[in-house]
Design a protein around this motif. Structure first.
Motif, PDB file in Angstrom:
ATOM      1  N   ALA A 111       2.454 -17.276 -32.356  1.00  0.00           N
ATOM      2  CA  ALA A 111       1.700 -16.589 -31.286  1.00  0.00           C
ATOM      3  C   ALA A 111       2.186 -15.154 -31.163  1.00  0.00           C
ATOM      4  O   ALA A 111       3.362 -14.851 -31.390  1.00  0.00           O
ATOM      5  N   PRO A 112       1.286 -14.322 -30.839  1.00  0.00           N
ATOM      6  CA  PRO A 112       1.688 -12.908 -30.682  1.00  0.00           C
ATOM      7  C   PRO A 112       2.666 -12.785 -29.529  1.00  0.00           C
ATOM      8  O   PRO A 112       2.605 -13.537 -28.556  1.00  0.00           O
ATOM      9  N   PRO A 113       3.605 -11.906 -29.635  1.00  0.00           N
ATOM     10  CA  PRO A 113       4.587 -11.737 -28.547  1.00  0.00           C
ATOM     11  C   PRO A 113       3.912 -11.303 -27.262  1.00  0.00           C
ATOM     12  O   PRO A 113       2.892 -10.617 -27.256  1.00  0.00           O
ATOM     13  N   ALA A 114       4.484 -11.826 -26.200  1.00  0.00           N
ATOM     14  CA  ALA A 114       3.925 -11.471 -24.886  1.00  0.00           C
ATOM     15  C   ALA A 114       4.111  -9.982 -24.641  1.00  0.00           C
ATOM     16  O   ALA A 114       5.093  -9.373 -25.107  1.00  0.00           O
ATOM     17  N   PRO A 115       3.150  -9.447 -23.972  1.00  0.00           N
ATOM     18  CA  PRO A 115       3.285  -8.001 -23.695  1.00  0.00           C
ATOM     19  C   PRO A 115       4.512  -7.747 -22.830  1.00  0.00           C
ATOM     20  O   PRO A 115       4.889  -8.587 -22.004  1.00  0.00           O
TER      21      PRO A 115
END
Length: 218
Positions: A111-115
């Protein structure tokens, strides 16, 4: 048989009869004259007397010696027949096994890293003195009757609207009435300038405060 032979046999028989008759006459006469008695006496005197001794009885036969009780000879037992062990090599059967199926596992991409969360730039600030929010009229009657006093330490949660949304007692005054009164007054009366994040938007924050309660003098 001839006639001459038969005539000879008849004459011989006649002679025999005559001889027998003469013997009878002589014996008869001897008996009459006692001659026969003398003759018999003389014959009896001439007879020798023999002592008849019975032979000794035969010696008793000794019984045969008893045969010792010897055990019978052991029976000859024929040895068991020889058993020939024939070792058979195990037959190995080759079984064709299909290769296991190839399982393809697809791994989902991470998953893309959380902002990044905005960093708090300015902390919440109280509008006015929080201690000034309290007066002697706020002293709980139960605490006055029991002559209870002390210092209550709290940690307040400040919402984005600048109001107190939570109150946690970090150090008790020793009186539950004073501790409860502290949180109730701060929730109702305290106002704050909310904290600001790095983007300039209001955010939640915490604020610590100590409130000291003293029994008012009469």
């Amino acid at each position: 048989m001839s006639y001459a032979n038969r005539q000879q046999m008849g004459s011989n028989r006649t002679v025999s009869i005559i001889v027998v008759a003469l013997l009878h006459i002589v014996l008869g006469y001897a008996l009459v004259t006692g001659l026969a008695y003398n003759v018999l006496k003389k014959a009896a005197s001439d007879l020798k007397t023999f002592d008849v001794t019975e032979p000794p009885p035969p010696p008793e036969e000794k019984p045969p010696p008893e045969k010792p009780n010897t055990p019978p000879p052991p029976q000859v037992v024929a040895p068991p027949p020889m058993v020939r062990m024939i070792t058979m090599a195990p037959q190995i059967q080759t079984v064709s096994v299909a290769p296991p199926p190839v399982i393809t596992v697809r791994v989902a991409p991470p998953a893309p890293p959380a902002p990044p969360q905005p960093v708090k730039r300015d902390s919440a600030r109280a509008k006015g003195s929080l201690i000034g929010l309290f007066s002697s009229e706020d002293y709980p009657n139960s605490a006055l009757s029991a002559n209870e006093q002390g210092t209550t330490a709290v940690q307040l949660t400040i919402g984005t609207d600048g109001r107190v949304s939570g109150c946690n007692i970090t150090s008790s005054s020793g009186s539950s009435a004073l501790d409860n009164a502290t949180c109730n007054i701060l929730r109702r009366r305290a106002r704050f300038s909310p904290a600001m994040d790095s983007n300039g938007a209001p955010t939640t924050d915490t604020y610590s405060q100590r409130i000291t309660w003293r029994v008012p003098a009469e």
